[in-house]
Design a protein around this motif. Structure first.
Motif, PDB file in Angstrom:
ATOM      1  N   ARG A 136      79.544  81.832  -1.499  1.00 21.04           N
ATOM      2  CA  ARG A 136      78.556  80.922  -3.042  1.00 21.04           C
ATOM      3  C   ARG A 136      77.094  80.492  -2.390  1.00 21.04           C
ATOM      4  O   ARG A 136      76.204  80.228  -2.617  1.00 21.04           O
ATOM      5  CB  ARG A 136      79.876  80.364  -3.077  1.00 21.04           C
ATOM      6  CG  ARG A 136      78.827  79.700  -4.552  1.00 21.04           C
ATOM      7  CD  ARG A 136      79.934  79.536  -5.590  1.00 21.04           C
ATOM      8  NE  ARG A 136      80.801  77.671  -4.752  1.00 21.04           N
ATOM      9  CZ  ARG A 136      81.508  77.697  -4.694  1.00 21.04           C
ATOM     10  NH1 ARG A 136      82.387  78.667  -4.708  1.00 21.04           N
ATOM     11  NH2 ARG A 136      81.770  76.500  -3.657  1.00 21.04           N
ATOM     12  N   VAL A 137      77.798  79.423  -0.903  1.00 20.77           N
ATOM     13  CA  VAL A 137      76.582  78.734  -0.629  1.00 20.77           C
ATOM     14  C   VAL A 137      75.474  79.381   0.190  1.00 20.77           C
ATOM     15  O   VAL A 137      76.167  79.936   1.499  1.00 20.77           O
ATOM     16  CB  VAL A 137      77.541  77.741   0.287  1.00 20.77           C
ATOM     17  CG1 VAL A 137      76.324  76.577   0.806  1.00 20.77           C
ATOM     18  CG2 VAL A 137      78.792  76.611  -0.473  1.00 20.77           C
ATOM     19  N   PRO A 138      74.630  78.829   0.296  1.00 19.25           N
ATOM     20  CA  PRO A 138      73.285  80.316   0.851  1.00 19.25           C
ATOM     21  C   PRO A 138      73.183  79.170   2.292  1.00 19.25           C
ATOM     22  O   PRO A 138      73.911  78.324   2.397  1.00 19.25           O
ATOM     23  CB  PRO A 138      72.236  79.705   0.239  1.00 19.25           C
ATOM     24  CG  PRO A 138      72.389  78.277  -0.766  1.00 19.25           C
ATOM     25  CD  PRO A 138      74.032  78.053  -1.327  1.00 19.25           C
ATOM     26  N   GLY A 139      72.596  79.981   2.600  1.00 21.26           N
ATOM     27  CA  GLY A 139      72.908  79.630   4.592  1.00 21.26           C
ATOM     28  C   GLY A 139      71.236  79.569   4.414  1.00 21.26           C
ATOM     29  O   GLY A 139      70.486  78.988   3.522  1.00 21.26           O
ATOM     30  N   HIS A 140      70.974  78.818   5.909  1.00 20.01           N
ATOM     31  CA  HIS A 140      69.672  78.152   6.101  1.00 20.01           C
ATOM     32  C   HIS A 140      68.685  79.336   6.396  1.00 20.01           C
ATOM     33  O   HIS A 140      68.545  80.467   7.030  1.00 20.01           O
ATOM     34  CB  HIS A 140      69.308  77.522   7.622  1.00 20.01           C
ATOM     35  CG  HIS A 140      68.073  76.781   8.022  1.00 20.01           C
ATOM     36  ND1 HIS A 140      67.369  76.948   8.419  1.00 20.01           N
ATOM     37  CD2 HIS A 140      68.224  74.705   7.852  1.00 20.01           C
ATOM     38  CE1 HIS A 140      66.790  75.877   8.680  1.00 20.01           C
ATOM     39  NE2 HIS A 140      67.210  74.799   8.059  1.00 20.01           N
ATOM     40  N   SER A 141      67.514  79.295   5.799  1.00 20.27           N
ATOM     41  CA  SER A 141      66.443  80.260   6.022  1.00 20.27           C
ATOM     42  C   SER A 141      66.213  80.729   6.818  1.00 20.27           C
ATOM     43  O   SER A 141      65.492  81.661   7.445  1.00 20.27           O
ATOM     44  CB  SER A 141      65.527  79.729   4.688  1.00 20.27           C
ATOM     45  OG  SER A 141      65.018  78.626   5.259  1.00 20.27           O
ATOM     46  N   LEU A 142      65.631  79.458   8.067  1.00 19.34           N
ATOM     47  CA  LEU A 142      65.243  80.376   9.450  1.00 19.34           C
ATOM     48  C   LEU A 142      65.654  80.816  10.211  1.00 19.34           C
ATOM     49  O   LEU A 142      65.569  81.700  10.918  1.00 19.34           O
ATOM     50  CB  LEU A 142      64.193  78.571  10.090  1.00 19.34           C
ATOM     51  CG  LEU A 142      63.134  78.423   9.036  1.00 19.34           C
ATOM     52  CD1 LEU A 142      62.891  76.644   9.841  1.00 19.34           C
ATOM     53  CD2 LEU A 142      62.298  78.901   9.108  1.00 19.34           C
ATOM     54  N   ARG A 143      66.982  80.341  10.331  1.00 18.99           N
ATOM     55  CA  ARG A 143      68.008  80.659  10.999  1.00 18.99           C
ATOM     56  C   ARG A 143      68.155  82.559  10.275  1.00 18.99           C
ATOM     57  O   ARG A 143      68.963  83.602  10.875  1.00 18.99           O
ATOM     58  CB  ARG A 143      69.865  80.542  10.872  1.00 18.99           C
ATOM     59  CG  ARG A 143      69.411  78.504  11.216  1.00 18.99           C
ATOM     60  CD  ARG A 143      70.776  78.392  12.097  1.00 18.99           C
ATOM     61  NE  ARG A 143      71.740  78.548  10.768  1.00 18.99           N
ATOM     62  CZ  ARG A 143      72.298  77.116  10.225  1.00 18.99           C
ATOM     63  NH1 ARG A 143      71.270  75.639  11.030  1.00 18.99           N
ATOM     64  NH2 ARG A 143      72.586  76.510   8.903  1.00 18.99           N
ATOM     65  N   GLN A 144      68.706  82.332   8.800  1.00 18.00           N
ATOM     66  CA  GLN A 144      68.964  83.998   8.546  1.00 18.00           C
ATOM     67  C   GLN A 144      67.116  84.503   8.978  1.00 18.00           C
ATOM     68  O   GLN A 144      67.793  85.994   9.364  1.00 18.00           O
ATOM     69  CB  GLN A 144      68.624  83.636   6.705  1.00 18.00           C
ATOM     70  CG  GLN A 144      69.542  83.219   6.233  1.00 18.00           C
ATOM     71  CD  GLN A 144      69.506  82.834   4.868  1.00 18.00           C
ATOM     72  OE1 GLN A 144      69.543  84.248   4.430  1.00 18.00           O
ATOM     73  NE2 GLN A 144      70.419  82.069   4.285  1.00 18.00           N
ATOM     74  N   ALA A 145      66.455  84.561   8.907  1.00 21.29           N
ATOM     75  CA  ALA A 145      65.050  84.732   9.647  1.00 21.29           C
ATOM     76  C   ALA A 145      65.071  85.375  10.802  1.00 21.29           C
ATOM     77  O   ALA A 145      65.180  86.456  11.130  1.00 21.29           O
ATOM     78  CB  ALA A 145      64.318  84.222   9.065  1.00 21.29           C
ATOM     79  N   ALA A 146      65.722  84.753  11.518  1.00 27.39           N
ATOM     80  CA  ALA A 146      65.735  85.013  12.664  1.00 27.39           C
ATOM     81  C   ALA A 146      66.671  86.022  12.943  1.00 27.39           C
ATOM     82  O   ALA A 146      67.124  86.751  14.146  1.00 27.39           O
ATOM     83  CB  ALA A 146      66.165  83.708  13.677  1.00 27.39           C
ATOM     84  N   LEU A 147      68.018  85.832  12.028  1.00 24.80           N
ATOM     85  CA  LEU A 147      69.269  87.606  12.957  1.00 24.80           C
ATOM     86  C   LEU A 147      69.067  87.652  12.010  1.00 24.80           C
ATOM     87  O   LEU A 147      69.390  89.326  12.755  1.00 24.80           O
ATOM     88  CB  LEU A 147      70.286  86.120  11.661  1.00 24.80           C
ATOM     89  CG  LEU A 147      71.649  87.198  11.831  1.00 24.80           C
ATOM     90  CD1 LEU A 147      72.791  87.176  13.417  1.00 24.80           C
ATOM     91  CD2 LEU A 147      72.721  86.327  10.908  1.00 24.80           C
ATOM     92  N   ARG A 148      68.231  88.047  10.730  1.00 25.53           N
ATOM     93  CA  ARG A 148      67.910  89.684  10.399  1.00 25.53           C
ATOM     94  C   ARG A 148      66.825  90.559  11.320  1.00 25.53           C
ATOM     95  O   ARG A 148      66.982  91.484  10.504  1.00 25.53           O
ATOM     96  CB  ARG A 148      66.983  88.992   9.325  1.00 25.53           C
ATOM     97  CG  ARG A 148      65.768  90.335   7.978  1.00 25.53           C
ATOM     98  CD  ARG A 148      65.351  89.824   6.861  1.00 25.53           C
ATOM     99  NE  ARG A 148      64.309  91.097   6.776  1.00 25.53           N
ATOM    100  CZ  ARG A 148      65.344  90.932   5.367  1.00 25.53           C
ATOM    101  NH1 ARG A 148      65.647  90.510   4.790  1.00 25.53           N
ATOM    102  NH2 ARG A 148      64.536  92.280   4.384  1.00 25.53           N
ATOM    103  N   GLU A 149      65.991  89.825  12.200  1.00 26.48           N
ATOM    104  CA  GLU A 149      64.788  90.277  12.657  1.00 26.48           C
ATOM    105  C   GLU A 149      65.337  91.057  14.042  1.00 26.48           C
ATOM    106  O   GLU A 149      65.248  91.488  14.231  1.00 26.48           O
ATOM    107  CB  GLU A 149      63.812  88.893  13.234  1.00 26.48           C
ATOM    108  CG  GLU A 149      62.791  89.512  13.667  1.00 26.48           C
ATOM    109  CD  GLU A 149      62.455  90.642  13.776  1.00 26.48           C
ATOM    110  OE1 GLU A 149      60.976  91.120  14.930  1.00 26.48           O
ATOM    111  OE2 GLU A 149      62.227  90.536  12.661  1.00 26.48           O
TER     112      GLU A 149
END
Length: 459
Positions: A136-149
């Motif tokens: 429910r609680v969203p994560g940090h956008s920059l960390r998500q972008a790095a993990l996605r890559e």
């Protein structure tokens, strides 16, 4: 030294009290009976070696549980394109442009390689179910972008280093599911999911109630999931297992099954490119349906008992196969579940194994023959009680033309449609319908009554 001996003795006692789940069997295995430890082994074998037989078997049982009109059934089988709620052209074009930038995993069709990458997120989240507000609680956008890559480029990831938070992985898992070209539960199954959610119990008078029929719903989902593509089924099992254990830890993470369903329904079952307004009154049904999948996930990926038995009999040489309804009659079950699958005799709706010649099959008489005989006897008595007319004489002549079936009962094949004037069960009528009365007359010593009865038959 004494302390050491005491510790060894206590260890021996502990070992004696320990229950061992492994035992040795000295009996010689039966060479004709294969030893199978996977209960769904024959089901999977039937699915891969005889896909059409498997498909017909599953579809026939699904339509027994839910009502699918012609068009919806054609969508389920893939004979026609799925017709699901859709949104405006602007939203479709926007999502198309968004998917053009897809990588190896995100936005790409579901593959085994993609599941292997995403499983890293699932495994990491399964170790962090205590996190409050998980999913429910969203994560940090920059960390998500790095993990996605890193996932998109198949880079080796160690999520245990602390560089990423569980909320990052949870949010990214939802994003991955939302960017699949098709919902995880597929467009073809959309209407079937709505119909399964409408299965309710009946009262004593046979009227529908508002209480969901959980057993029938579980059975329907078991059958429906057997029709999913293998990759969809694999990822769905991993996902529902994760959500099931997340809901079990709701005292820590504050995420119940319905809360999780609200988070995931738009990503796994909503048709692509739609908004909440497009679904109108179906949102609650879809959310409740996903919550049901989460609560009962440990039962949904097992084949129903009668499917297992059908597949087993298909490969172990049985001449006849029985449907679910027939097995219910044999076991005397009122709930629809089958407690004992061993049926002592074949039923009227026996299914012949595909590829087996009907001329070589041999079915022994069973209790169902007695039932047939009683029905025929009752039919003849009704005909005999009709007023004298040309129609009555014609019917009686048709009965007279039938031979005694007992001589060929061993070689007759069930489910062979015979012509109306062909020979079938006249001997049953003469022996069963009339024989009982003739023998009773003989026992009473009323020879005159017997002769009058025979004269009536001849006339």
């Amino acid at each position: 030294m004494a302390t050491k001996n005491n510790s060894q003795n206590s260890l021996r006692l502990d070992r004696r009290e320990t229950k061992c789940s492994v035992f040795l069997c000295r009996e010689k295995p039966d060479a004709n009976q294969p030893v199978i430890f996977n209960p769904d082994f024959f089901v999977e074998r039937l699915k891969h070696e005889h896909p059409q037989t498997f498909l017909d078997l599953v579809l026939s049982n699904i339509t027994r549980l839910i009502d699918l009109p012609g068009e919806e059934f054609a969508q389920l089988t893939g004979e026609s394109e799925p017709k699901v709620p859709s949104s405006s052209g602007f939203l479709r074009s926007f999502n198309f442009r968004k998917r053009k930038e897809k990588g190896l995993i995100f936005g790409a069709p579901l593959t085994e390689e993609g599941i292997a990458q995403i499983y890293q997120l699932i495994e990491y989240l399964s170790k962090n179910l205590h996190v409050e507000g998980l999913f429910r609680v969203p994560g940090h956008s920059l960390r998500q972008a790095a993990l996605r890559e890193m996932l998109n480029t198949a880079t080796e990831i160690d999520l245990e280093t602390g560089d990423f938070h569980p909320n990052d992985a949870a949010t990214l898992l939802k994003v991955y599911l939302g960017e699949l070209p098709e919902p995880l539960l597929t467009h073809r199954h959309y209407h079937a999911h709505l119909k399964i959610g409408e299965l309710t119990c009946f009262d004593e008078k046979g009227n529908k109630t508002n209480d969901p029929d959980k057993e029938r719903q579980i059975e329907a989902f078991q059958l429906l999931f057997m029709l999913l593509p293998p990759t969809n089924r694999s990822l769905l099992k991993l996902l529902l297992d994760l959500l099931y254990h997340t809901a079990r830890s709701q005292h820590l993470n504050k995420m119940s099954a319905i809360n999780l369903a609200t988070m995931f329904a738009p990503h796994i079952i909503w048709p692509k490119n739609v908004t909440a307004s497009d679904l109108q009154g179906s949102i609650e049904k879809l959310n409740n349906g996903v919550a049901f999948l989460i609560r009962h996930s440990q039962k949904l990926f097992k084949a129903p008992v009668y499917i297992k038995e059908y597949a087993r009999l298909f490969y172990t040489g049985s001449k006849t196969l029985q449907s679910n309804d027939d097995l219910n009659l044999s076991s005397g079950s009122k709930t629809g579940s089958i407690a004992a699958i061993i049926a002592p005799s074949p039923s009227p709706s026996m299914r012949s194994i595909a590829g087996e010649s009907s001329s070589t099959r041999s079915i022994k008489p069973s209790e169902n023959q007695s039932y047939t005989e009683s029905c025929l006897r009752e039919l003849y008595m009704q005909v005999n009680s009709m007023p004298e007319s040309a129609k009555k004489k014609k019917l009686i002549r048709q009965f007279e033309k039938q031979p005694d079936p007992t001589s060929s009962a061993e070689t007759r094949t069930p489910f062979i449609k015979r012509h109306g004037r062909s020979r079938s069960a006249g001997g049953i009528i003469k022996r069963k319908a009339l024989g009982g009365q003739i023998s009773a007359a003989k026992e009473n010593g009323t020879a005159e009554s017997s002769s009058l009865f025979l004269k009536r038959w001849v006339d």
